[in-house]
Design a protein around this motif. Sequence first.
Motif, PDB file in Angstrom:
ATOM      1  N   ARG A  19       0.826  -1.214   0.000  1.00 31.36           N
ATOM      2  CA  ARG A  19       0.000   0.000   0.000  1.00 31.36           C
ATOM      3  C   ARG A  19       0.857   1.260   0.000  1.00 31.36           C
ATOM      4  NH1 ARG A  19      -5.504   0.080   1.696  1.00 31.36           N
ATOM      5  NH2 ARG A  19      -5.093   1.923   2.956  1.00 31.36           N
ATOM      6  N   ARG A  20       1.857   1.322   0.858  1.00 30.31           N
ATOM      7  CA  ARG A  20       2.684   2.526   0.911  1.00 30.31           C
ATOM      8  C   ARG A  20       3.437   2.732  -0.398  1.00 30.31           C
ATOM      9  NH1 ARG A  20       5.388   1.959   6.959  1.00 30.31           N
ATOM     10  NH2 ARG A  20       3.465   2.281   8.153  1.00 30.31           N
ATOM     11  N   SER A  21       3.927   1.649  -0.988  1.00 34.75           N
ATOM     12  CA  SER A  21       4.616   1.761  -2.272  1.00 34.75           C
ATOM     13  C   SER A  21       3.666   2.296  -3.342  1.00 34.75           C
ATOM     14  CB  SER A  21       5.168   0.400  -2.704  1.00 34.75           C
ATOM     15  OG  SER A  21       6.185  -0.026  -1.837  1.00 34.75           O
ATOM     16  N   LEU A  22       2.439   1.774  -3.334  1.00 34.77           N
ATOM     17  CA  LEU A  22       1.449   2.249  -4.309  1.00 34.77           C
ATOM     18  C   LEU A  22       1.132   3.728  -4.099  1.00 34.77           C
ATOM     19  CD1 LEU A  22      -1.218  -0.577  -4.725  1.00 34.77           C
ATOM     20  CD2 LEU A  22       0.052   0.552  -6.534  1.00 34.77           C
ATOM     21  N   TYR A  23       0.889   4.115  -2.841  1.00 29.31           N
ATOM     22  CA  TYR A  23       0.595   5.519  -2.547  1.00 29.31           C
ATOM     23  C   TYR A  23       1.697   6.429  -3.092  1.00 29.31           C
ATOM     24  CZ  TYR A  23      -3.081   4.371   0.858  1.00 29.31           C
ATOM     25  OH  TYR A  23      -4.225   3.933   1.468  1.00 29.31           O
ATOM     26  N   ALA A  24       2.921   6.115  -2.701  1.00 33.25           N
ATOM     27  CA  ALA A  24       4.045   6.977  -3.069  1.00 33.25           C
ATOM     28  C   ALA A  24       4.253   6.996  -4.579  1.00 33.25           C
ATOM     29  CB  ALA A  24       5.309   6.499  -2.356  1.00 33.25           C
ATOM     30  N   VAL A  56      -5.396  12.568 -14.457  1.00 33.36           N
ATOM     31  CA  VAL A  56      -6.688  12.349 -13.803  1.00 33.36           C
ATOM     32  C   VAL A  56      -6.865  10.869 -13.465  1.00 33.36           C
ATOM     33  CG1 VAL A  56      -9.195  12.403 -14.138  1.00 33.36           C
ATOM     34  CG2 VAL A  56      -7.791  14.358 -14.829  1.00 33.36           C
ATOM     35  N   VAL A  57      -6.514   9.990 -14.395  1.00 35.37           N
ATOM     36  CA  VAL A  57      -6.619   8.549 -14.139  1.00 35.37           C
ATOM     37  C   VAL A  57      -5.734   8.162 -12.955  1.00 35.37           C
ATOM     38  CG1 VAL A  57      -6.165   6.242 -15.072  1.00 35.37           C
ATOM     39  CG2 VAL A  57      -7.249   7.976 -16.513  1.00 35.37           C
ATOM     40  N   SER A  58      -4.528   8.715 -12.901  1.00 38.07           N
ATOM     41  CA  SER A  58      -3.615   8.405 -11.787  1.00 38.07           C
ATOM     42  C   SER A  58      -4.205   8.842 -10.454  1.00 38.07           C
ATOM     43  CB  SER A  58      -2.259   9.087 -12.009  1.00 38.07           C
ATOM     44  OG  SER A  58      -1.584   8.511 -13.092  1.00 38.07           O
ATOM     45  N   PHE A  59      -4.829  10.009 -10.428  1.00 37.69           N
ATOM     46  CA  PHE A  59      -5.430  10.486  -9.175  1.00 37.69           C
ATOM     47  C   PHE A  59      -6.578   9.578  -8.747  1.00 37.69           C
ATOM     48  CE2 PHE A  59      -8.534  13.044  -6.835  1.00 37.69           C
ATOM     49  CZ  PHE A  59      -7.742  13.449  -5.772  1.00 37.69           C
ATOM     50  N   ILE A  60      -7.403   9.148  -9.694  1.00 39.67           N
ATOM     51  CA  ILE A  60      -8.484   8.197  -9.375  1.00 39.67           C
ATOM     52  C   ILE A  60      -7.891   6.917  -8.799  1.00 39.67           C
ATOM     53  CG2 ILE A  60     -10.299   6.753 -10.380  1.00 39.67           C
ATOM     54  CD1 ILE A  60     -10.762   9.016 -12.420  1.00 39.67           C
ATOM     55  N   GLY A  61      -6.778   6.464  -9.374  1.00 42.62           N
ATOM     56  CA  GLY A  61      -6.107   5.274  -8.859  1.00 42.62           C
ATOM     57  C   GLY A  61      -5.658   5.433  -7.432  1.00 42.62           C
ATOM     58  N   LEU A  62      -5.193   6.619  -7.065  1.00 42.87           N
ATOM     59  CA  LEU A  62      -4.747   6.884  -5.699  1.00 42.87           C
ATOM     60  C   LEU A  62      -5.902   6.723  -4.714  1.00 42.87           C
ATOM     61  CD1 LEU A  62      -2.038   7.808  -4.417  1.00 42.87           C
ATOM     62  CD2 LEU A  62      -2.935  10.138  -4.484  1.00 42.87           C
ATOM     63  N   VAL A 108      -7.469  -1.544  -1.562  1.00 40.30           N
ATOM     64  CA  VAL A 108      -6.316  -2.448  -1.643  1.00 40.30           C
ATOM     65  C   VAL A 108      -5.811  -2.805  -0.249  1.00 40.30           C
ATOM     66  CG1 VAL A 108      -3.961  -2.753  -2.483  1.00 40.30           C
ATOM     67  CG2 VAL A 108      -5.654  -1.569  -3.904  1.00 40.30           C
ATOM     68  N   PRO A 109      -5.843  -4.086   0.142  1.00 35.94           N
ATOM     69  CA  PRO A 109      -5.311  -4.494   1.447  1.00 35.94           C
ATOM     70  C   PRO A 109      -3.799  -4.636   1.390  1.00 35.94           C
ATOM     71  CG  PRO A 109      -6.161  -6.409   0.293  1.00 35.94           C
ATOM     72  CD  PRO A 109      -6.428  -5.230  -0.602  1.00 35.94           C
ATOM     73  N   GLU A 110      -3.178  -4.618   2.551  1.00 39.98           N
ATOM     74  CA  GLU A 110      -1.742  -4.888   2.614  1.00 39.98           C
ATOM     75  C   GLU A 110      -1.527  -6.395   2.565  1.00 39.98           C
ATOM     76  OE1 GLU A 110       1.590  -4.892   2.061  1.00 39.98           O
ATOM     77  OE2 GLU A 110       1.239  -2.823   2.701  1.00 39.98           O
ATOM     78  N   LEU A 111      -0.782  -6.853   1.550  1.00 38.15           N
ATOM     79  CA  LEU A 111      -0.592  -8.291   1.345  1.00 38.15           C
ATOM     80  C   LEU A 111       0.849  -8.732   1.563  1.00 38.15           C
ATOM     81  CD1 LEU A 111      -2.746  -8.634  -1.898  1.00 38.15           C
ATOM     82  CD2 LEU A 111      -3.434  -9.177   0.435  1.00 38.15           C
ATOM     83  N   ALA A 112       1.736  -7.807   1.854  1.00 46.36           N
ATOM     84  CA  ALA A 112       3.145  -8.156   2.009  1.00 46.36           C
ATOM     85  C   ALA A 112       3.336  -9.158   3.138  1.00 46.36           C
ATOM     86  CB  ALA A 112       3.972  -6.903   2.275  1.00 46.36           C
TER      87      ALA A 112
END
Length: 546
Positions: free
Chosen positions: A354-359, A471-477, A484-488
């Motif tokens: 999740r943190r990797s995706l956010y950043a 805009v698509v990237s912001f929607i993804g955020l 998205v759950p943390e799966l690590a």
Amino acid sequence: MKLGISKPEGVHDTPREVWNWRFIWSATVFGLLGLSRGLDEALVGGMASLQSFKDEFHLEEGSAGHQADVLSNITSMVQLGSIAGSLLAFFTCDRLGRVRSLQVLSLLWLVGFIIVVTSHGSVGQVLGGRFIAGLGIGMTVVVGPTYIAEIAPRSVRGMLTNIFAGSVYLGATIAFFSNWRASVNLPDSSRWQWVAPQFAHIGFAAFFLLLSFTVPETPRYYTIAGKHEQAEKSLIKLRNLDSSHPYIQAEIISIREQLEREQEGLRGVSRWGKIRELVMLPANRYRLMLGVMSQVLSQWSGASSITIYATEFFKVLGKTGQSEKLLASCILGIVKFVSAYLCAFFLIDFIGRRRSLYAGIAIQTICLAYIAIFLGVIGEDALERGHLNGTQQHAAVGAIAMIYLSGFGWAMGWNAFQYLVNADIWSLRLRALGSSLVMCLHFVNQFGNTKAVPSMLLAMQSYGFFAFCAVVSFIGLVWVWFFVPELAGRSLESMDALFELPWWQVGRYGNKLAPDTSALVVEVDEKAAIGTEAQHVEYRREGGER
């Protein structure tokens, strides 16, 4: 003394014998499969920009719309073949196994590009060859991550799966440099200027075909096929441990128990029954939603389009010379390649998915927005004429830097997750089917994106295209924050409890409400002397038997 592990075991809790040459070699072979996609994404864009290719296939004839259509047909044909290839991988993985699937895809990839390089001016032959090669390349995104997920200890599953994601940009870097050197060293009048770089495809396809005979099949595939003795032998080879070792026994028991639970609940269900199971059970629908949305949002965030049409975008941003554009593309390939592996080895499994995706998505969104604003304010005409004042020139350099920085954001965020999601979420029974459907959608979106970009650039201009991607990237955020759950670090066998939660709890509260209870517990004899402690370590499933 019992060293309880409330979280999944770390690298230091895995027996050192697991990190042996056979395991590392097998993971590397399947991890490097990703370079097939990177090779094509970068080679085809550079190929289409070379004058020798344009002349041989008459790409500069007709209206601007006609030229855009022909270009998009050529560049997108591998993606079209890959749609069918990702579905084909489902059948070959289940029927033939992961290793035989590697052999099939290598042959398709090899034959396809032999057809391309022997085309001699026939656009139809180029399209046919690229479609056949696409069948093989499309299989890689299922076969590679599936194999790695099934042989990797969960403590490094994310890192090893990211070898595949990072190798996409190893292929892209090789391709960018191949195109650049061909443009510099070979004349525009020679067809070898565009043919020579294509031999990278032929060489790597033949290489992987040979390597396929050096790797073992996965224990999980043998378990699905009912070949339990072969499954144990395969795991022993990969882990370099004796069959009596508790670590081997715990892993074998965990795999078998999960499969037995699934088979007991769905005994006698046909292949179509698996599809019904995929869409009818709420837990599986959530899994499918994660896979589907990750592909839609990642592909339309623009990163793949920037890789494929890199030379055109650098031209828009002021790099007008052919060699200059291709060199700038080489730098982009290096940035994405280095970023992908830095993230794979030092970020993804350490700061979490999740943190990797956010950043990563945040960085990508900021970069795309900057480029859109820059192009909207300065204007493409001014850039093409080169009439920029000092401030505008600095802003132009900043826009090129943002292309590179967006590559880092992509590597940290969507690039890793679009493969990790398949490696993480699926149950053993549905892994091949679920991965195939999701990666089929991956290529559907990539095909649509690649096909649409030339027309989007004509209709929206470049600043409109980058604004759309931002805009698509912001929607993804926003989507990542909620769903998205943390799966690590979670075991593959522990995912069921997570996805059985109510849909609104899975993403934000999943790890707290459904922790991984299948972690191995390390027990050490209190009387063991320092230095001999490893001889007294026992592994068992938490809450279970030794």
